[in-house]
Structure formats: structure tokens, C-alpha cells
Design a protein around this motif. Sequence first.
Motif, mmCIF file in Angstrom:
data_model
loop_
_atom_site.group_PDB
_atom_site.id
_atom_site.type_symbol
_atom_site.label_atom_id
_atom_site.label_comp_id
_atom_site.label_asym_id
_atom_site.label_seq_id
_atom_site.Cartn_x
_atom_site.Cartn_y
_atom_site.Cartn_z
ATOM 1 N N ALA A 68 -41.539 19.871 15.278
ATOM 2 C CA ALA A 68 -40.351 19.256 14.688
ATOM 3 C C ALA A 68 -39.687 20.219 13.718
ATOM 4 O O ALA A 68 -40.355 20.996 13.038
ATOM 5 N N CYS A 72 -35.807 20.926 11.167
ATOM 6 C CA CYS A 72 -34.836 20.250 10.312
ATOM 7 C C CYS A 72 -33.405 20.352 10.813
ATOM 8 O O CYS A 72 -32.511 19.766 10.214
ATOM 9 N N TYR A 77 -29.116 10.162 16.951
ATOM 10 C CA TYR A 77 -30.365 9.773 16.299
ATOM 11 C C TYR A 77 -30.144 8.716 15.221
ATOM 12 O O TYR A 77 -31.094 8.053 14.793
ATOM 13 N N HIS A 114 -36.465 7.859 14.615
ATOM 14 C CA HIS A 114 -35.894 8.958 13.830
ATOM 15 C C HIS A 114 -35.623 8.502 12.402
ATOM 16 O O HIS A 114 -35.900 9.241 11.442
ATOM 17 N N CYS A 156 -38.785 8.403 10.523
ATOM 18 C CA CYS A 156 -39.226 9.767 10.227
ATOM 19 C C CYS A 156 -38.507 10.315 8.996
ATOM 20 O O CYS A 156 -39.124 10.948 8.135
ATOM 21 N N MET A 157 -37.217 10.043 8.905
ATOM 22 C CA MET A 157 -36.410 10.606 7.814
ATOM 23 C C MET A 157 -36.801 10.071 6.447
ATOM 24 O O MET A 157 -36.449 10.658 5.425
ATOM 25 N N SER A 216 -39.846 12.789 5.904
ATOM 26 C CA SER A 216 -39.764 14.194 6.290
ATOM 27 C C SER A 216 -38.334 14.552 6.644
ATOM 28 O O SER A 216 -37.543 13.691 7.052
ATOM 29 N N CYS A 271 -37.287 16.168 11.592
ATOM 30 C CA CYS A 271 -37.286 15.010 12.490
ATOM 31 C C CYS A 271 -36.526 15.263 13.786
ATOM 32 O O CYS A 271 -36.227 14.318 14.522
ATOM 33 N N SER A 276 -43.816 15.865 12.674
ATOM 34 C CA SER A 276 -42.996 15.942 11.462
ATOM 35 C C SER A 276 -43.821 16.233 10.216
ATOM 36 O O SER A 276 -43.286 16.695 9.207
#
Length: 282
Positions: free
Chosen positions: A151, A153, A164, A170, A173-174, A177, A180, A246
Amino acid sequence: REEGKTGSGGEWFRSVSDRGLGDEGVEAVAKFLRSPGFKANSPIVATFATSVHDPWLLGLSAAKLGLPVVIAGLGRSFPSHFSWWLGYAKKFPGSVRAAQVLRALAPRAPVIWVDSTDTVLVNPVVGSAARAISDVLGSSAGGRSRVLVGAECWSWPRCYADDYGRDPEHQRCMTSSHACYPNAGAYLATSDAMYHFLAAHNETWQAFLGTGMSNAECTHDQAALQHIVLNRTRARYAHLDVRLDSATSFFLLMRNSFLPMAALRIAADRRSKPSRRWSRPC
């Protein structure tokens, strides 16, 4: 050496995927299994490249860690220029055929499939890296093929932020991290799962042909990966379990001011640092 053969992507892929190994393949299997570098359940490093540079950091770092390296397409020539970041009728079907052979060589062995020119192996397979390998080895329940994808950035080959923005995974994930977005140069899976994943990758690229997608996007292997990740809940990808790394448990991808650089971190733990640092963090 048929893995890099040219042809019309679709027909050639179907022919090699249904074909057995043949006498030459059987001989290659026996030779590989006798190799001192091959150990049961030890990772196999695999890549697609028509040639390698000297010094070849991926090969040197794999040798230092005692890991066998498989190169698909080495020594092949193509009518047009080959670039490692492009996929279509060269890299995709050749990679699928190589994955098929790997599956016959070492069923269920963990495979680290990476880009050939900008990847280096840093740390031994312990700690979080060992756990990541155990995870893919133990994930065959339900018949799905788990693949851990590096993964990063930034979004490539175009900005997929709006796409996304509608993806719940996603968005989750954000929250923890910035890395993603998937990168097509770093995969970890069993040899069997890798074959199914790369086959889906090839079929996805074929689906791009004849559409209104720009040439810059449809010829990049990462565009096919973005499509798979964005559509992973659809029936055509139901056999795949694609997960982004991630948390950098296995892969650490970086980009400096001049060119894309990928550092493959086989990490001991959070205290382990790559042997070299690149500027411009995410």
C-alpha cells in the motif's frame, strides 16, 4: 522460456493457462526442487523482467537472505519497447504462465511477487513479516485466494480519490493510515493464490480493451489492480481476498523526489529500519 512470448494477450493467455508443463517444465521442476536455495515453506521471490541491471539490488538482497529468485521473461525480446510498469500483452500473460509453473514447482509455497528494478529485500523473515506469511498460508478456508498487496500514499496512474470515496474499506483504512492505495509492484500470496490473482489481473486488463479508457491508464498494470480493489465485492472477484498492507507489516513503499522507489521491508519488528532512507515521506 515461453513465459514472455508475444501474442494477442487473450488467446495466448488461454492457451498457456490450459497447457501442461511439458517435458521442459517437468525438468525445470525437478531442478528447482533440488536447488539448495529452495526450502519448504520458504518464500520464493518472483518478478517479470526482460533484463536486469548490474548491480541488481533485488537479486543481491535476495541472495543475502538466502531466498530463491524466479525471473519470468528474462532474455526475451519484443517488437516494441518493454517497460516494467506497463502490463498488457507482455507482462500480464507472461506473469500468469510463470505463476502457473511456480504453482507446479512448489504448491502452497509463499511467493513474493515484486517489480524487478526498484525493489530491495531488507530484513529477514521474522516478526510481522513471518506473521504475514503465516496469514496467507492459513487463509485458504472458503476457497478464496488471499493476496497481501503493498500500500502507498498516492494514486496511480490517475487520481482515484473520488472512486475510493465511495469505498467503505478505503474509508476505514484512512482512519488509521495514509497508505491506502494499492501498488502493483508488491504482492504476497501462496503460489496457488498468486496464480489465480494474476490470472484475474490479466483478464481485467483484457476487459479494458476497446473501452473509452485512456491509453495511459489501460496500459498500466496498476490500473487493473485499482479496478480489482474497487470492485472486490463483485462476483467476478469473489474467489479473491485482496488485502492492503496499510500497516506496512511486510511491504514498505516509498517515493523520493526523482523517481518511484519501493523498499520491500521484511521486518523484524517496529524497531527495524530499512538500511537506507529515502526522502519525501507520505
